[in-house]
Scaffold this motif. Structure first.
Motif, short mmCIF file in Angstrom:
data_model
loop_
_atom_site.label_atom_id
_atom_site.label_comp_id
_atom_site.label_asym_id
_atom_site.label_seq_id
_atom_site.Cartn_x
_atom_site.Cartn_y
_atom_site.Cartn_z
N ALA A 110 3.94 -3.96 3.08
CA ALA A 110 4.46 -2.66 3.52
C ALA A 110 3.43 -1.59 3.26
O ALA A 110 2.61 -1.70 2.34
N VAL A 111 3.46 -0.55 4.09
CA VAL A 111 2.71 0.67 3.84
C VAL A 111 3.74 1.78 3.68
O VAL A 111 4.49 2.09 4.62
N LEU A 112 3.82 2.37 2.50
CA LEU A 112 4.86 3.35 2.17
C LEU A 112 4.22 4.71 1.96
O LEU A 112 3.13 4.81 1.38
N ILE B 195 0.85 -1.19 0.00
CA ILE B 195 0.00 0.00 0.00
C ILE B 195 0.89 1.24 0.00
O ILE B 195 1.78 1.37 0.85
N ILE B 196 0.67 2.11 -0.96
CA ILE B 196 1.40 3.38 -1.03
C ILE B 196 0.39 4.47 -0.68
O ILE B 196 -0.48 4.81 -1.47
N GLU B 197 0.53 5.00 0.53
CA GLU B 197 -0.47 5.93 1.04
C GLU B 197 0.14 6.76 2.18
O GLU B 197 0.71 6.20 3.12
N PHE C 222 -4.91 7.08 8.37
CA PHE C 222 -6.24 6.51 8.51
C PHE C 222 -6.75 5.90 7.20
O PHE C 222 -7.49 4.91 7.22
N SER C 223 -6.36 6.47 6.08
CA SER C 223 -6.74 5.89 4.78
C SER C 223 -6.09 4.53 4.59
O SER C 223 -6.72 3.58 4.11
N ALA C 224 -4.82 4.43 4.98
CA ALA C 224 -4.11 3.15 4.87
C ALA C 224 -4.72 2.11 5.80
O ALA C 224 -4.89 0.94 5.43
#
Length: 248
Positions: A31-33, A5-7, A11-13
């Motif tokens: 990963a969340v980037l 997830i690229i965010e 809260f959106s992620a």
């Protein structure tokens, strides 16, 4: 299914992660980037995921910059609050374009679309392309050299590659020439016994392969002659067709 997830909005992620797990509890978020810079570092040091969810406006730049800088092959579902990027997004290997706030039914439909496209690619990669009569395959290319022209014979070519929407051939002497046909067109024009399409950006000759290494996520890493500056992979959906080609 492995997802990145690229965010840059926490809260959106979090909401997207919860929605994905509600649809399919087996989904793994690798990963969340939050920025292009962090994305560049992550993708250079990790195998590609099955799918990317990407916002467009990040902390530092638009996410399009990431895909311009790195040849990422994983399909992308864009998630954004703005609809003016849709045309640009669909030029970047995009499966779908979801507007925030994301509706879970639209998210479920986007995942179904991804699964269907993946199924079609796998099915296509297992089909044997009908061979043309031997005399129909291209044997030479007329290319520009300096202020003049020269002819490059097919047995002089190590591989074809695409860079920034342009096509090139690279000889075994490591000389690169711009050519007009796209890789899609070349795939139909070149003898499939001699050349194999290992990814969207590479069509390689059998004689260019030095070594083959198993790699993460089901891909194969190749050492080619002449060597490339960046790493070269057989994309996951093309691995079986590549192995069949080597065994033919």
């Amino acid at each position: 299914m492995k997802i990145v997830i690229i965010e840059d909005e926490f809260f959106s992620a979090e909401k997207l992660t919860l929605q994905l797990h509600k649809i399919d509890a087996s989904i793994e978020i690798l990963a969340v980037l939050t920025s292009v810079e962090s994305c560049l570092h992550w993708f250079r040091n990790n195998p590609e995921p099955d799918l990317i969810f990407s916002d467009i406006q990040l902390e530092d730049k638009e996410s399009f910059e990431l895909f311009h800088q790195l040849p990422i092959e994983a399909p992308i579902i864009y998630t954004t609050a703005y609809n003016q990027y849709a045309i640009q997004a669909f030029k970047q290997n995009s499966v779908d374009y979801l507007l925030k706030p994301i509706d879970i039914d639209e998210l479920r439909a986007a995942l179904k679309k991804y699964e269907y496209q993946t199924y079609r690619m796998l099915k296509k990669s297992h089909l044997t392309r009908p061979e043309k009569p031997r005399e129909d395959y291209k044997e030479r290319f007329l290319v520009k050299k300096g202020s003049g022209l020269t002819v490059i014979k097919i047995n002089e070519i190590a591989y074809f590659k695409s860079e920034q929407k342009l096509s090139f051939l690279v000889t075994f002497d490591n000389v690169k020439y711009a050519i007009e046909p796209t890789l899609d067109q070349l795939t139909e024009q070149i003898d499939p016994k001699k050349f194999n399409r290992i990814s969207r950006s590479r069509l390689i000759s059998l004689d260019s392969i030095k070594k083959i290494h198993p790699h993460f996520n089901g891909r194969l890493k190749l050492e080619l002659h002449p060597a490339e500056e960046e790493e070269v992979f057989v994309s996951r959906e093309r691995v079986q067709a590549f192995k069949d080609w080597l065994n033919s």
